[in-house]
Enzyme design. Structure first.
Site, mmCIF file in Angstrom:
data_model
loop_
_atom_site.group_PDB
_atom_site.id
_atom_site.type_symbol
_atom_site.label_atom_id
_atom_site.label_comp_id
_atom_site.label_asym_id
_atom_site.label_seq_id
_atom_site.Cartn_x
_atom_site.Cartn_y
_atom_site.Cartn_z
ATOM 1 N N SER A 141 -6.951 -8.561 -2.076
ATOM 2 C CA SER A 141 -5.908 -8.859 -2.729
ATOM 3 C C SER A 141 -5.998 -10.300 -3.113
ATOM 4 C CB SER A 141 -4.913 -9.118 -1.624
ATOM 5 O OG SER A 141 -3.592 -9.054 -2.341
ATOM 6 N N TYR A 154 0.073 -10.857 6.287
ATOM 7 C CA TYR A 154 -0.626 -10.138 5.353
ATOM 8 C C TYR A 154 -1.775 -10.499 4.848
ATOM 9 C CZ TYR A 154 -1.587 -7.265 1.118
ATOM 10 O OH TYR A 154 -2.066 -6.433 0.044
HETATM 11 N N1 LIG Z 1 0.702 -3.008 -4.464
HETATM 12 C C1 LIG Z 1 0.063 -4.243 -4.442
HETATM 13 O O1 LIG Z 1 0.921 -5.218 -5.122
HETATM 14 C C2 LIG Z 1 -1.089 -4.643 -3.848
HETATM 15 C C3 LIG Z 1 -1.873 -5.718 -4.313
HETATM 16 C C4 LIG Z 1 -3.000 -6.302 -3.673
HETATM 17 C C5 LIG Z 1 -3.550 -5.174 -2.881
HETATM 18 N N2 LIG Z 1 -3.087 -4.266 -2.557
HETATM 19 C C6 LIG Z 1 -3.699 -3.337 -1.475
HETATM 20 O O2 LIG Z 1 -4.096 -2.176 -2.113
HETATM 21 C C7 LIG Z 1 -4.423 -1.123 -1.177
HETATM 22 C C8 LIG Z 1 -3.807 0.130 -1.609
HETATM 23 O O3 LIG Z 1 -2.085 -0.247 -1.513
HETATM 24 P P1 LIG Z 1 -1.047 0.397 -2.780
HETATM 25 O O4 LIG Z 1 -0.466 -0.784 -3.416
HETATM 26 O O5 LIG Z 1 -1.676 1.442 -3.630
HETATM 27 O O6 LIG Z 1 0.109 0.859 -1.576
HETATM 28 P P2 LIG Z 1 0.564 2.394 -1.261
HETATM 29 O O7 LIG Z 1 1.103 2.912 -2.598
HETATM 30 O O8 LIG Z 1 1.563 2.037 -0.209
HETATM 31 O O9 LIG Z 1 -0.625 3.182 -0.501
HETATM 32 C C9 LIG Z 1 -1.238 2.888 0.651
HETATM 33 C C10 LIG Z 1 -2.316 3.905 1.306
HETATM 34 O O10 LIG Z 1 -2.848 3.401 2.299
HETATM 35 C C11 LIG Z 1 -2.744 4.718 3.297
HETATM 36 N N3 LIG Z 1 -2.749 4.220 4.822
HETATM 37 C C12 LIG Z 1 -1.703 3.152 5.145
HETATM 38 N N4 LIG Z 1 -1.965 3.199 6.661
HETATM 39 C C13 LIG Z 1 -3.152 4.076 6.824
HETATM 40 C C14 LIG Z 1 -3.636 4.239 8.121
HETATM 41 N N5 LIG Z 1 -3.408 4.060 9.295
HETATM 42 N N6 LIG Z 1 -4.668 5.295 7.795
HETATM 43 C C15 LIG Z 1 -5.098 5.842 6.646
HETATM 44 N N7 LIG Z 1 -4.401 5.640 5.662
HETATM 45 C C16 LIG Z 1 -3.544 4.679 5.548
HETATM 46 C C17 LIG Z 1 -1.304 5.316 2.709
HETATM 47 O O11 LIG Z 1 -1.541 6.637 3.220
HETATM 48 P P3 LIG Z 1 -0.984 7.555 4.272
HETATM 49 O O12 LIG Z 1 0.510 6.905 4.701
HETATM 50 O O13 LIG Z 1 -0.746 8.785 3.964
HETATM 51 O O14 LIG Z 1 -1.750 7.329 5.413
HETATM 52 C C18 LIG Z 1 -1.592 5.375 1.325
HETATM 53 O O15 LIG Z 1 -2.478 6.174 0.840
HETATM 54 C C19 LIG Z 1 -3.854 -1.949 0.163
HETATM 55 O O16 LIG Z 1 -5.078 -2.149 0.732
HETATM 56 C C20 LIG Z 1 -3.138 -2.930 -0.410
HETATM 57 O O17 LIG Z 1 -2.958 -3.983 0.576
HETATM 58 C C21 LIG Z 1 -1.857 -3.902 -3.061
#
Ligand SMILES: NC(=O)c1ccc[n+]([C@@H]2O[C@H](COP(=O)([O-])OP(=O)(O)OC[C@H]3O[C@@H](n4cnc5c(N)ncnc54)[C@H](OP(=O)(O)O)[C@@H]3O)[C@@H](O)[C@H]2O)c1
Length: 265
Positions: A141, A154
């Site tokens: 991130s 975070y």
């Molecule tokens: N959205 C942003 O602004 C942003 C910015 C920078 C980086 N990121 C990073 O991008 C990545 C994806 O985030 P996103 O924005 O796509 O969020 P999201 O839509 O909430 O998706 C998060 C994913 O992580 C999975 N997950 C969470 N805990 C888990 C566990 N214990 N075991 C296996 N899977 C797990 C969830 O699946 P289940 O709940 O089905 O397990 C879901 O598929 C993350 O690492 C986040 O930190 C996000």
């Protein structure tokens, strides 16, 4: 890497960036292994990929559980015989000032966002070493470079992922394995439903991008073997500015925080 017919395993593919990344690789003809805890969502995504003529294998995983991660690796290897690309994407955030943060949230974020990545790497990269090729993509991130107020818990997990990636990249270079960190700014996904207890700050909304853009950046990073990607690329100067003038930068993020909270500067 030409990703056609390559086996791509993506954690956290039941939602957001992981979901779009699975679709983006499927469009290029990759063989998908999609992993998360929510089986119903994975089934939905698998149907979508197969409906478009793609190949998809569902594997449940909780990345906080070493046995679950080992079982995921074994199932994918049994099904496809190899894993060419591992996208460590599973993650979540809960934003709060450190003095108010719940210790359980801080521990859980570290368990999923950092230790989860370590577990997946230890379960899968040895197979890539045997293959003498592979690519590991760690979704970190912008928060892995810049820790704004309330992001302390975070951001620490993402700083950790960037450090881990830097070390791993050189450790596995001799085996033909590449390591990429993807560093998005705010992305419009369900991530924010959990991250904020209050409405999303204006500054985050202003910079918000679509998960499809991050997905395309991930595919391109694998195809072109790019070690580090900022999404959008326009965010890169922010990181450079912070490296050059950390005190001024910190004052700026602090001022923005107090403006959002309507506190005196
Ligand atoms: N959205 C942003 O602004 C942003 C910015 C920078 C980086 N990121 C990073 O991008 C990545 C994806 O985030 P996103 O924005 O796509 O969020 P999201 O839509 O909430 O998706 C998060 C994913 O992580 C999975 N997950 C969470 N805990 C888990 C566990 N214990 N075991 C296996 N899977 C797990 C969830 O699946 P289940 O709940 O089905 O397990 C879901 O598929 C993350 O690492 C986040 O930190 C996000």
């Amino acid at each position: 890497m030409n990703v056609k017919d390559r086996v791509v395993l993506i954690t956290g593919s039941s939602s957001g960036i992981g979901w779009e990344t699975a679709l983006a690789f499927a469009e290029r003809g990759s063989l998908l292994a999609i992993a998360a805890r929510s089986l119903n969502k994975l089934n939905e995504l698998s149907e979508l990929i197969r409906g478009k003529g793609g190949t998809c294998f569902i594997v449940p995983v909780d990345v906080t559980d070493s046995e679950s991660v080992a079982s995921m690796a074994n199932k994918v290897l049994k099904h496809y015989g190899r894993i060419d690309v591992l996208v460590n994407n599973a993650g979540f955030g809960v934003y709060a000032p450190i003095l108010e943060a719940d210790m359980k949230d801080i521990q859980d974020m570290m368990d999923v966002n950092y230790l989860g990545v370590v577990r997946c790497i230890q379960a899968i990269v040895p197979h890539m070493v045997g293959q003498k090729m592979g690519h590991v993509v760690n979704v970190a991130s912008m928060a892995g470079f810049v820790a704004a107020p309330t992001h302390g818990g975070y951001a620490a997990t993402k700083f950790a992922v960037i450090g881990l990636s830097e070390a791993l990249r050189e450790e596995v270079r001799e085996y033909g394995i590449k390591v990429t960190t993807i560093n998005p700014g705010p992305v419009d996904t369900p991530f924010f439903e959990k991250a904020y207890s209050e409405p999303i700050p204006k500054v985050a909304k202003r910079f918000m991008r679509k998960p499809e853009e991050v997905a395309q950046a991930i595919v391109r990073a694998v195809e072109e073997e790019i070690p580090q990607v900022m999404v959008p690329a326009g965010m890169a100067p922010i990181v450079k500015f912070k490296a050059l003038m950390p005190t001024l930068f910190a004052r700026g993020t602090g001022r923005l925080y107090r403006m959002e909270k309507k506190q005196p500067d």
